[in-house]
Motif scaffolding. Structure first.
Motif, mmCIF file in Angstrom:
data_model
loop_
_atom_site.group_PDB
_atom_site.id
_atom_site.type_symbol
_atom_site.label_atom_id
_atom_site.label_comp_id
_atom_site.label_asym_id
_atom_site.label_seq_id
_atom_site.Cartn_x
_atom_site.Cartn_y
_atom_site.Cartn_z
ATOM 1 N N ALA A 245 -20.095 47.360 55.204
ATOM 2 C CA ALA A 245 -20.751 48.486 55.859
ATOM 3 C C ALA A 245 -22.001 48.083 56.632
ATOM 4 C CB ALA A 245 -21.110 49.549 54.824
ATOM 5 N N THR A 246 -22.570 46.917 56.321
ATOM 6 C CA THR A 246 -23.892 46.586 56.869
ATOM 7 C C THR A 246 -24.011 45.199 57.485
ATOM 8 O OG1 THR A 246 -24.563 45.926 54.625
ATOM 9 C CG2 THR A 246 -25.126 48.164 55.323
ATOM 10 N N LEU A 247 -22.998 44.371 57.388
ATOM 11 C CA LEU A 247 -23.053 43.050 58.019
ATOM 12 C C LEU A 247 -23.144 43.179 59.542
ATOM 13 C CD1 LEU A 247 -20.378 41.121 55.939
ATOM 14 C CD2 LEU A 247 -22.698 40.268 56.379
ATOM 15 N N TYR A 248 -23.787 42.209 60.169
ATOM 16 C CA TYR A 248 -23.874 42.184 61.635
ATOM 17 C C TYR A 248 -22.488 42.208 62.266
ATOM 18 C CZ TYR A 248 -24.932 40.409 66.322
ATOM 19 O OH TYR A 248 -25.028 40.251 67.688
ATOM 20 N N SER A 262 -32.031 46.250 60.673
ATOM 21 C CA SER A 262 -33.124 45.420 60.163
ATOM 22 C C SER A 262 -32.885 45.120 58.697
ATOM 23 C CB SER A 262 -34.458 46.151 60.321
ATOM 24 O OG SER A 262 -34.519 47.275 59.449
ATOM 25 N N LEU A 263 -33.596 44.123 58.172
ATOM 26 C CA LEU A 263 -33.477 43.805 56.751
ATOM 27 C C LEU A 263 -33.869 45.003 55.897
ATOM 28 C CD1 LEU A 263 -34.969 40.197 56.583
ATOM 29 C CD2 LEU A 263 -32.578 40.857 56.226
ATOM 30 N N GLU A 264 -34.905 45.720 56.311
ATOM 31 C CA GLU A 264 -35.357 46.880 55.546
ATOM 32 C C GLU A 264 -34.292 47.969 55.518
ATOM 33 O OE1 GLU A 264 -38.525 44.304 56.639
ATOM 34 O OE2 GLU A 264 -37.076 45.331 57.933
ATOM 35 N N GLU A 265 -33.592 48.146 56.625
ATOM 36 C CA GLU A 265 -32.532 49.162 56.673
ATOM 37 C C GLU A 265 -31.364 48.771 55.790
ATOM 38 O OE1 GLU A 265 -33.559 50.725 61.195
ATOM 39 O OE2 GLU A 265 -32.091 49.103 60.876
ATOM 40 N N VAL A 266 -31.003 47.495 55.784
ATOM 41 C CA VAL A 266 -29.917 47.033 54.919
ATOM 42 C C VAL A 266 -30.319 47.168 53.449
ATOM 43 C CG1 VAL A 266 -28.492 45.063 54.247
ATOM 44 C CG2 VAL A 266 -29.007 45.467 56.674
ATOM 45 N N ALA A 267 -31.529 46.732 53.111
ATOM 46 C CA ALA A 267 -31.998 46.841 51.730
ATOM 47 C C ALA A 267 -32.050 48.301 51.292
ATOM 48 C CB ALA A 267 -33.366 46.184 51.586
ATOM 49 N N GLY A 268 -32.459 49.191 52.195
ATOM 50 C CA GLY A 268 -32.496 50.615 51.871
ATOM 51 C C GLY A 268 -31.113 51.170 51.598
ATOM 52 N N PHE A 269 -30.116 50.679 52.336
ATOM 53 C CA PHE A 269 -28.731 51.100 52.109
ATOM 54 C C PHE A 269 -28.276 50.706 50.703
ATOM 55 C CE2 PHE A 269 -24.278 49.790 51.994
ATOM 56 C CZ PHE A 269 -23.632 50.930 52.419
ATOM 57 N N TYR A 270 -28.552 49.458 50.328
ATOM 58 C CA TYR A 270 -28.171 49.003 48.989
ATOM 59 C C TYR A 270 -28.885 49.835 47.919
ATOM 60 C CZ TYR A 270 -25.514 44.802 50.302
ATOM 61 O OH TYR A 270 -24.564 43.937 50.769
ATOM 62 N N THR A 346 -24.383 33.096 66.606
ATOM 63 C CA THR A 346 -24.144 34.272 65.775
ATOM 64 C C THR A 346 -23.960 33.868 64.319
ATOM 65 O OG1 THR A 346 -23.028 35.304 67.662
ATOM 66 C CG2 THR A 346 -22.755 36.357 65.520
ATOM 67 N N ILE A 347 -23.239 32.787 64.086
ATOM 68 C CA ILE A 347 -23.054 32.304 62.719
ATOM 69 C C ILE A 347 -24.407 31.970 62.100
ATOM 70 C CG2 ILE A 347 -22.034 30.482 61.300
ATOM 71 C CD1 ILE A 347 -19.796 30.306 63.433
ATOM 72 N N ASP A 348 -25.256 31.304 62.870
ATOM 73 C CA ASP A 348 -26.585 30.950 62.366
ATOM 74 C C ASP A 348 -27.405 32.199 62.074
ATOM 75 O OD1 ASP A 348 -28.752 28.892 61.921
ATOM 76 O OD2 ASP A 348 -29.677 30.045 63.543
ATOM 77 N N ARG A 349 -27.278 33.205 62.912
ATOM 78 C CA ARG A 349 -28.033 34.450 62.727
ATOM 79 C C ARG A 349 -27.687 35.103 61.394
ATOM 80 N NH1 ARG A 349 -29.458 38.916 66.607
ATOM 81 N NH2 ARG A 349 -29.926 40.682 65.242
ATOM 82 N N VAL A 350 -26.400 35.243 61.101
ATOM 83 C CA VAL A 350 -25.988 35.911 59.866
ATOM 84 C C VAL A 350 -26.334 35.055 58.655
ATOM 85 C CG1 VAL A 350 -24.048 36.920 58.613
ATOM 86 C CG2 VAL A 350 -24.143 37.110 61.108
ATOM 87 N N SER A 351 -26.207 33.748 58.785
ATOM 88 C CA SER A 351 -26.557 32.860 57.676
ATOM 89 C C SER A 351 -28.024 33.009 57.300
ATOM 90 C CB SER A 351 -26.250 31.409 58.055
ATOM 91 O OG SER A 351 -26.567 30.534 57.002
ATOM 92 N N ARG A 352 -28.893 33.055 58.305
ATOM 93 C CA ARG A 352 -30.324 33.216 58.030
ATOM 94 C C ARG A 352 -30.625 34.579 57.422
ATOM 95 N NH1 ARG A 352 -32.803 33.654 62.335
ATOM 96 N NH2 ARG A 352 -31.273 33.154 63.966
ATOM 97 N N GLU A 353 -29.892 35.601 57.858
ATOM 98 C CA GLU A 353 -30.097 36.938 57.300
ATOM 99 C C GLU A 353 -29.762 36.970 55.809
ATOM 100 O OE1 GLU A 353 -27.187 40.118 57.295
ATOM 101 O OE2 GLU A 353 -28.489 41.220 58.669
ATOM 102 N N LEU A 357 -32.376 38.365 53.174
ATOM 103 C CA LEU A 357 -32.047 39.604 52.490
ATOM 104 C C LEU A 357 -32.314 39.502 50.987
ATOM 105 C CD1 LEU A 357 -30.986 42.483 52.761
ATOM 106 C CD2 LEU A 357 -28.665 41.577 52.538
ATOM 107 N N ARG A 358 -32.181 38.329 50.434
ATOM 108 C CA ARG A 358 -32.459 38.158 49.002
ATOM 109 C C ARG A 358 -33.894 38.612 48.691
ATOM 110 N NH1 ARG A 358 -30.394 35.346 44.845
ATOM 111 N NH2 ARG A 358 -28.849 34.357 46.204
ATOM 112 N N LEU A 359 -34.824 38.223 49.524
ATOM 113 C CA LEU A 359 -36.211 38.613 49.304
ATOM 114 C C LEU A 359 -36.393 40.116 49.475
ATOM 115 C CD1 LEU A 359 -38.033 35.724 51.227
ATOM 116 C CD2 LEU A 359 -37.657 35.936 48.758
ATOM 117 N N ALA A 360 -35.716 40.691 50.482
ATOM 118 C CA ALA A 360 -35.856 42.123 50.734
ATOM 119 C C ALA A 360 -35.279 42.942 49.576
ATOM 120 C CB ALA A 360 -35.165 42.488 52.038
ATOM 121 N N LEU A 361 -34.141 42.512 49.021
ATOM 122 C CA LEU A 361 -33.532 43.239 47.914
ATOM 123 C C LEU A 361 -34.365 43.118 46.646
ATOM 124 C CD1 LEU A 361 -29.721 42.495 48.401
ATOM 125 C CD2 LEU A 361 -30.900 44.651 48.740
ATOM 126 N N ASP A 362 -34.894 41.936 46.401
ATOM 127 C CA ASP A 362 -35.731 41.755 45.217
ATOM 128 C C ASP A 362 -37.008 42.594 45.324
ATOM 129 O OD1 ASP A 362 -33.968 40.114 43.960
ATOM 130 O OD2 ASP A 362 -34.895 38.249 44.648
#
Length: 363
Positions: A245-248, A262-270, A346-353, A357-362
């Protein structure tokens, strides 16, 4: 991509073979008496042709398979899809199932009849909470005993089954004309998948969609999200749906709901899903599911790139990604997205996200 967005300018020619075939199938099934008209809908998906059936009460949509993404013969494919709608129906966030049109000479893959949904395509990020609530309702449904889960897939180890599915699709990487850099990046990400998930919250199987990208949702006037494409449901890990639902690679797929979150929007979804579902999900397991779902999408892109130039399957059996089955505009759109997602940047972009995201979720 959304299944029930109508195409106002499309009309059947009176001699259209598909219209004749569908009319005959409806008559044979005893379901034609209150059908007042038919209208083909925009060709927005690689798996189905959709026809809106006007009725005096609630309109129906005929979902006519172009292929089986599950690789099933026609009758088994219909039974599987019917079970998807029936199992998810009690969530209140999916169309109701009204009938099954068996395969015939005129409709080799048959069809399903479901309620038409009055709604608009999802808009991101504003509709993320509604999508999280819809998925929470589906994931919160009671899971049947193992012996009652058929025909839906219910692997004993959903994580291992996902790894095997990704590995099977990854066999197409060598046939997809990837750049050397992209191939190396994907192989590195595949190697980073853990052999198994640690036991704990979020690893018990639930009913999942396995196709929960935002383009498969419509939003009703009341703000309720309805998931309209259910052909790949199974009993697996909710983290796969949350990722999809939220991957790039999901949020930038569909023309109607395209957005970069944004990371904040993805973390908010979770967080919204966690609070609504009442299901625990530890960060490590959710992120592992996110990486796996992304790799599933990437390896699917490689498979599609390798297979879409083939002629359509004359036997109309099983999986078939031939471009002959879809409009040229749809095929061009898919090719554009596949090329973009398989690009090294694009692969690099998602890998970095994934790392960020681990930090944003924590937090």
């Amino acid at each position: 991509m959304p299944d029930f967005v109508s195409c106002p300018d499309a009309r059947f020619d009176p001699c259209d073979a598909l219209a004749d075939a569908l009319a005959g199938a409806l008559a044979d099934a005893g379901l034609a008496s209150d059908i007042r008209g038919m209208r083909p809908m925009a060709d927005t998906g690689l798996a189905h042709t959709h026809v809106r059936l006007a009725r005096d009460t609630i309109d129906w949509v005929a979902r006519l398979p172009k292929q089986s993404q599950m690789g099933l013969p026609a009758e088994e494919n219909l039974a599987y899809q019917a079970a998807c709608f029936a199992r998810a129906g009690p969530s209140g966030h999916t169309p109701a199932l009204h009938g099954v049109l068996p395969p015939s000479a005129a409709l080799p893959r048959g069809g399903l009849l479901v309620s038409a949904v009055r709604g608009r395509p999802a808009r991101l990020p504003e509709d993320l909470p509604a999508i999280a609530e819809a998925l929470a309702a589906i994931h919160g449904l009671e899971v049947p005993a193992e012996e009652d889960r058929a025909p839906l897939r219910s692997p004993a180890d959903p994580w291992r089954a996902m790894r095997e599915e990704v590995a099977q699709q990854a066999q197409w990487l060598g046939h997809a004309s990837l750049s050397r850099e992209a191939r190396a990046q994907i192989e590195q990400e595949l190697a980073a998948l853990p052999e198994r998930l640690p036991p704990g919250p979020g690893t018990a199987p639930r009913l999942i969609s396995f196709d929960a990208h935002p383009g498969n949702f419509l939003i009703t006037d009341s703000g309720r999200a309805v998931l309209v494409d259910l052909e790949k449901c199974r009993y697996g890990l909710p983290g796969f749906d949350l990722a999809h639902a939220t991957l790039y690679t999901s949020t930038t797929w569909d023309l109607h709901s395209r957005a970069v979150l944004s990371l904040e929007e993805v973390a908010g979804f979770y967080d919204r899903w966690r609070s609504t579902a009442g299901l625990a999900g530890d960060t490590a397991s959710l992120l592992a599911c996110r990486r796996a779902m992304w790799l599933w999408s990437l390896t699917w892109c490689a498979k599609w790139r390798a297979q879409h130039g083939r002629a359509r399957d004359a036997e109309a059996a099983g999986e078939d990604w031939s471009a002959e089955l879809s409009d040229d505009a749809l095929v061009a759109h898919v090719r554009d997205r596949v090329d973009h997602y398989l690009a090294p940047a694009t692969i690099d972009r998602v890998s970095r996200e994934l790392l960020d995201l681990r930090l944003a979720l924590d937090a």
